[in-house]
Design a protein around this motif. Structure first.
Motif: not given
Length: 344
Positions: A261-281
């Motif tokens: 949701r808006r103002a949410g936290d996305y915690h990265v623990v597992g890894y392997g790929e790149n995160i691709d999020v438009p900066t405007i988002d």
């Protein structure tokens, strides 16, 4: 000179090999040698064999792998006072200096001169492991090394992320946990113990979802391509306040961000790929992307308190040290429920 069996990385994109090597001895005053009672087999071990850590670790091959270790104190250096021979201990994965700014702050994971047995120096797929007095935590008599070994890294990483997430979660919030495997099933139990929020678990394996519901998840979602919509439905369309992603590959990152949701936290623990999020988002929704490494020594002590209380139980499959290849193959094929443990 006494020798021991040790499972070693002899080359990248090559199988592990069993070797006879000298038993480590305390050389420094704060050294502690642990007789291994259990060594966890971790997805990071697979990543090491794929060469993903070669540049980061700069480790000289061959070396002994394994960074989730517990056992009994075998020998100590002259200045060690916190443990003695025969003590049952779990081993914090890092050997730290205790003197740098990070160590002084209790944030020893970011120690400026750390060593990481199993990653950049010899680890615990062996009969004995050398670590330091700063790295050993005495464990409750009711706990057995082989049952808690994977809490040293999988559990500690899951605890660190879950405890960080729990700091902002209120009774009205929801947290989505992606992946209910070796780390995820511990993260779920820690969230249950530390947070009043509603827990939604997403995994592509129906058995893993069943396990998640049995250990405290409020909602189970089988990832079948509709998981983002299912999570949004559970939250009335707004998304969850927090996502804790124990997968980090295979498209999980895009799905995790989409569940937020808006103002949410996305915690990265597992890894392997790149995160691709438009900066405007990121700007327009003011979301946070939070990295999580392994937890600190204090985190491990907290986790052991939860374990001794029965609030966190590790689901394990044990293998003899000689069967290391079967354990690695089973993990690679996704056939391990919980954690695979090598027992010398």
């Amino acid at each position: 000179m006494t020798t021991m069996r040790a499972v070693q990385v002899v080359g990248y994109h090559a199988n592990l090999e069993m070797a006879e090597v000298p038993v480590p001895e305390p050389t420094g005053p704060f050294d502690v040698v642990v007789r291994i009672g259990g060594a966890g087999v971790c997805r990071t071990d697979l990543h090491i064999l794929e060469g993903q850590w070669a540049e980061k670790s700069q480790v000289a091959l061959p070396y002994t792998i394994g960074h989730e270790n517990a056992g009994w104190v075998h020998a100590v250096g002259s200045a060690v006072t916190n443990v003695r021979e025969g003590d049952k201990v779990i081993v914090h994965p890092l050997i730290t200096c205790g003197l740098c700014r990070a160590c002084r702050s209790g944030d020893d994971v970011h120690c400026e001169s750390n060593q990481f047995p199993g990653i950049d120096t010899n680890g615990g797929y062996a009969e004995y492991l050398r670590t330091s007095a700063r790295s050993v935590v005495r464990i409750d008599d009711s706990l057995e090394p082989k049952d808690v070994a994977a809490l040293a890294d999988a559990g500690l990483t899951a605890y660190h992320a879950a405890a960080k997430a729990a700091r902002r979660l209120t009774p009205r919030d929801r947290v989505a946990v992606l992946g209910a495997g070796g780390l995820g099933h511990i993260g779920i139990q820690v969230l249950k113990a530390l947070s009043p929020a509603e827990i939604v678990v997403v995994d592509r394996n129906p058995d893993a979802v069943k396990l998640a519901l049995s250990i405290g998840a409020d909602h189970g979602v089988v990832a079948d391509g509709t998981q983002v919509d299912q999570v949004l439905d559970i939250t009335g369309g707004t998304g969850v306040e927090v996502v804790v992603d124990f997968v980090g590959e295979g498209g999980a990152t895009a799905e995790g961000i989409a569940m937020l949701r808006r103002a949410g936290d996305y915690h990265v623990v597992g890894y392997g790929e790149n995160i691709d999020v438009p900066t405007i988002d990121i700007v327009s929704t003011e979301i946070n992307i939070v990295g999580n490494l392994v937890g600190s020594y204090n985190d491990l002590c907290d986790l052991m308190a939860l374990a001794a209380r029965g609030s966190v139980k590790l689901h394990t499959q044990t293998y003899a040290l000689d069967d290391f290849q079967t354990a690695v193959d089973d993990l690679n094929a996704g056939n391990v429920r919980g954690r695979a443990i090598l027992v010398p």
